[in-house]
Design a protein around this motif. Sequence first.
Motif, short mmCIF file in Angstrom:
data_model
loop_
_atom_site.label_atom_id
_atom_site.label_comp_id
_atom_site.label_asym_id
_atom_site.label_seq_id
_atom_site.Cartn_x
_atom_site.Cartn_y
_atom_site.Cartn_z
N VAL A 158 0.85 -1.19 0.00
CA VAL A 158 0.00 0.00 0.00
C VAL A 158 0.89 1.24 0.00
O VAL A 158 2.07 1.17 0.33
CB VAL A 158 -0.96 0.05 1.22
CG1 VAL A 158 -1.97 -1.07 1.16
CG2 VAL A 158 -0.20 0.02 2.51
N THR A 159 0.29 2.36 -0.36
CA THR A 159 0.98 3.64 -0.30
C THR A 159 0.48 4.38 0.94
O THR A 159 -0.71 4.63 1.09
CB THR A 159 0.70 4.48 -1.55
OG1 THR A 159 1.09 3.72 -2.71
CG2 THR A 159 1.46 5.78 -1.52
N VAL A 160 1.43 4.65 1.84
CA VAL A 160 1.12 5.38 3.07
C VAL A 160 1.98 6.62 3.10
O VAL A 160 3.21 6.52 3.10
CB VAL A 160 1.39 4.52 4.33
CG1 VAL A 160 1.08 5.31 5.59
CG2 VAL A 160 0.61 3.23 4.30
N ASP A 161 1.34 7.78 3.07
CA ASP A 161 2.07 9.06 3.09
C ASP A 161 3.10 9.16 1.96
O ASP A 161 4.21 9.64 2.16
CB ASP A 161 2.75 9.25 4.44
CG ASP A 161 2.35 10.54 5.12
OD1 ASP A 161 1.48 11.25 4.58
OD2 ASP A 161 2.92 10.84 6.19
N GLY A 162 2.75 8.61 0.78
CA GLY A 162 3.63 8.68 -0.37
C GLY A 162 4.68 7.58 -0.45
O GLY A 162 5.40 7.49 -1.44
N ASP A 163 4.77 6.76 0.57
CA ASP A 163 5.75 5.67 0.59
C ASP A 163 5.07 4.33 0.38
O ASP A 163 3.98 4.09 0.90
CB ASP A 163 6.50 5.63 1.93
CG ASP A 163 7.32 6.88 2.18
OD1 ASP A 163 7.94 7.39 1.22
OD2 ASP A 163 7.35 7.34 3.34
N SER A 164 5.73 3.43 -0.36
CA SER A 164 5.23 2.07 -0.50
C SER A 164 5.62 1.27 0.73
O SER A 164 6.79 1.27 1.13
CB SER A 164 5.82 1.39 -1.75
OG SER A 164 5.26 1.93 -2.91
N VAL A 165 4.61 0.62 1.34
CA VAL A 165 4.84 -0.17 2.54
C VAL A 165 4.25 -1.56 2.29
O VAL A 165 3.16 -1.68 1.74
CB VAL A 165 4.19 0.48 3.77
CG1 VAL A 165 4.52 -0.30 5.03
CG2 VAL A 165 4.61 1.93 3.92
N ILE A 166 4.98 -2.60 2.72
CA ILE A 166 4.54 -3.98 2.52
C ILE A 166 4.19 -4.61 3.86
O ILE A 166 4.94 -4.48 4.83
CB ILE A 166 5.63 -4.82 1.81
CG1 ILE A 166 5.95 -4.22 0.44
CG2 ILE A 166 5.19 -6.27 1.67
CD1 ILE A 166 7.15 -4.85 -0.25
N PHE A 167 3.04 -5.30 3.90
CA PHE A 167 2.58 -5.99 5.09
C PHE A 167 2.50 -7.48 4.76
O PHE A 167 1.90 -7.85 3.75
CB PHE A 167 1.23 -5.44 5.55
CG PHE A 167 1.33 -4.00 5.95
CD1 PHE A 167 1.65 -3.65 7.25
CD2 PHE A 167 1.18 -3.00 5.00
CE1 PHE A 167 1.79 -2.32 7.60
CE2 PHE A 167 1.31 -1.66 5.35
CZ PHE A 167 1.63 -1.32 6.65
#
Length: 138
Positions: A108-117
């Motif tokens: 997902v994109t959180v605050d412009g950053d790609s984050v993986i869960f």
Amino acid sequence: MISTPLARRLHEAGLTWTPVSGDAFQVAGPEFEGDVFTVSDMTIEAHTYSTGTVLGFNGTTEWALDSVALSDAVWLPREDQLRDMLGSAFVMLERVDAVAGIEYDVTVTVDGDSVIFVSEDPAESYGMALIALLENQR
């Protein structure tokens, strides 16, 4: 289905629930640990009053429940519901053959950053991603 601890974390992060037919939930309290109920037009209906929403148990003989306040229920959103709530922040779901077995990576994109869960269950990965989005919106 997501775990109860993750469902509680989603609620604490600000996820709200308007019950619809097909939604799964648990009733808070140790006597109901592990029991999952499903909202259904036939057996468990959501009734909205000026004082709040109540989940009414219609004709259930095996439980001594007439109704439960929505605040005493823990919603267990389905994988598709979690994915939909991610909205435009959702980038992708990837099934990965890892050393310890299959895992599911949700980006997902959180605050412009790609984050993986990452989790062994795609619904858990979606849930963790949604928590990050909800906490970021606070």
